[in-house]
Design an enzyme around this catalytic site. Structure first.
Site, mmCIF file in Angstrom:
data_model
loop_
_atom_site.group_PDB
_atom_site.id
_atom_site.type_symbol
_atom_site.label_atom_id
_atom_site.label_comp_id
_atom_site.label_asym_id
_atom_site.label_seq_id
_atom_site.Cartn_x
_atom_site.Cartn_y
_atom_site.Cartn_z
ATOM 1 N N GLY A 1 35.709 73.810 76.123
ATOM 2 C CA GLY A 1 34.547 72.957 76.332
ATOM 3 C C GLY A 1 34.023 73.176 77.733
ATOM 4 O O GLY A 1 34.766 73.609 78.623
ATOM 5 N N GLN B 1 29.622 70.953 85.461
ATOM 6 C CA GLN B 1 30.568 71.987 85.891
ATOM 7 C C GLN B 1 29.877 73.290 86.280
ATOM 8 O O GLN B 1 30.491 74.173 86.872
ATOM 9 C CB GLN B 1 31.595 72.272 84.783
ATOM 10 C CG GLN B 1 32.528 71.100 84.526
ATOM 11 C CD GLN B 1 33.540 71.456 83.459
ATOM 12 O OE1 GLN B 1 33.227 71.411 82.273
ATOM 13 N NE2 GLN B 1 34.733 71.847 83.874
ATOM 14 N N CYS C 1 41.530 71.355 83.083
ATOM 15 C CA CYS C 1 40.081 71.365 83.285
ATOM 16 C C CYS C 1 39.713 72.609 84.092
ATOM 17 O O CYS C 1 40.378 72.924 85.081
ATOM 18 C CB CYS C 1 39.669 70.103 84.041
ATOM 19 S SG CYS C 1 37.898 70.020 84.380
ATOM 20 N N LEU C 2 38.653 73.303 83.678
ATOM 21 C CA LEU C 2 38.239 74.524 84.385
ATOM 22 C C LEU C 2 37.857 74.238 85.834
ATOM 23 O O LEU C 2 37.968 75.117 86.683
ATOM 24 C CB LEU C 2 37.064 75.190 83.664
ATOM 25 C CG LEU C 2 37.358 75.749 82.258
ATOM 26 C CD1 LEU C 2 36.076 76.219 81.591
ATOM 27 C CD2 LEU C 2 38.381 76.881 82.315
ATOM 28 N N HIS D 1 32.803 64.188 81.861
ATOM 29 C CA HIS D 1 32.094 64.970 82.886
ATOM 30 C C HIS D 1 30.645 64.511 83.056
ATOM 31 O O HIS D 1 30.148 64.448 84.179
ATOM 32 C CB HIS D 1 32.088 66.463 82.532
ATOM 33 C CG HIS D 1 33.346 67.187 82.916
ATOM 34 N ND1 HIS D 1 33.796 67.257 84.214
ATOM 35 C CD2 HIS D 1 34.233 67.902 82.174
ATOM 36 C CE1 HIS D 1 34.911 67.974 84.253
ATOM 37 N NE2 HIS D 1 35.205 68.366 83.027
ATOM 38 N N HIS E 1 36.808 64.490 76.751
ATOM 39 C CA HIS E 1 36.994 65.116 78.072
ATOM 40 C C HIS E 1 35.630 65.572 78.629
ATOM 41 O O HIS E 1 35.310 65.298 79.789
ATOM 42 C CB HIS E 1 37.967 66.299 77.956
ATOM 43 C CG HIS E 1 38.166 67.054 79.232
ATOM 44 N ND1 HIS E 1 39.366 67.068 79.914
ATOM 45 C CD2 HIS E 1 37.314 67.825 79.958
ATOM 46 C CE1 HIS E 1 39.227 67.811 81.011
ATOM 47 N NE2 HIS E 1 37.996 68.281 81.052
ATOM 48 N N GLU E 2 34.842 66.245 77.787
ATOM 49 C CA GLU E 2 33.531 66.737 78.246
ATOM 50 C C GLU E 2 32.576 65.577 78.489
ATOM 51 O O GLU E 2 31.776 65.610 79.426
ATOM 52 C CB GLU E 2 32.937 67.719 77.224
ATOM 53 C CG GLU E 2 33.780 68.956 76.955
ATOM 54 C CD GLU E 2 34.265 69.657 78.215
ATOM 55 O OE1 GLU E 2 33.549 69.667 79.226
ATOM 56 O OE2 GLU E 2 35.395 70.173 78.186
HETATM 57 ZN ZN LIG Z 1 36.902 69.427 82.463
#
Ligand SMILES: [Zn+2]
Length: 192
Positions: free
Chosen positions: A45, A50, A106-107, A152, A148-149
């Site tokens: 995702g 991000q 998380c990226l 953000h 999770h997304e």
């Molecule tokens: Zn994340």
């Protein structure tokens, strides 16, 4: 085009993102670039903050998670074979089901993973990639990644859900990430 992923500590990750309209400049290309960026970094995702855009847009592909599972494991998740979708202007309608833990990463916060409790089910109102209005309920691993997304685009991170003690213990690692003192095999943008 692969875009750099914003690292922990950048203020954009703490902003509440805003809704967009159909005329948002370069939207189609932006969505294409987000897919490309997500796959290039082995993500499941990716949310617009991000990649340094404070707008309510995220992409999710949990189908790739199921591809690597055996039949028994697939059976553990009711959303088998997963969800691949674009979410624009998403807003939560309801959170249902009990909380369950899952080890998240998380990226934007590389090399840190923690168990996070989230609801098993979420119903969202959003626009799909064609700007068609949708209201859908997601469960299992898809609900997990979507939540999770969704965090953000509300300026939240998965580490906000863990205990203060655990966060204290990872403070040094988080500072290192914000300073670029972390090795990753994808392009990142560091705040300091
Ligand atoms: Zn994340």
């Amino acid at each position: 085009m692969i875009l750099p992923i914003v690292a922990y500590g950048h203020p954009v990750l703490r902003q509440t993102a805003t809704d967009i309209d159909k005329d948002y400049p370069g939207l189609e290309k932006l969505v294409t670039d987000m897919w490309e960026t997500m796959y290039a970094s082995n993500g499941v995702g990716l949310a617009a903050p991000q990649i340094n855009r404070s707008i309510r847009l995220f992409v999710v592909d949990t189908e790739q998670m199921f591809e690597g599972m055996d039949e028994d494991e697939k059976g553990e998740y009711p959303d088998n074979p997963g969800t691949k979708a674009v979410f624009i202007n998403a807003h939560i309608v309801s959170l249902d089901g009990e909380l369950w833990p899952y080890n998240e990463g998380c990226l934007s916060i590389p090399k840190i993973r923690e168990d996070v409790n989230r609801n098993r089910e979420v119903t969202l109102r959003y626009l799909d990639g064609q700007f068609e209005p949708q209201e859908k309920t997601f469960t299992g691993i898809s609900a997990r990644v979507i939540l999770h997304e969704y965090d953000h685009i509300d300026g939240k991170l998965f580490i906000d859900h863990i205990s203060q003690l655990k966060r204290k213990l990872m403070k040094g690692k988080l500072t290192d990430i914000s300073k670029g003192k972390v090795r990753v095999d994808y392009k990142m943008m560091f705040p300091q």
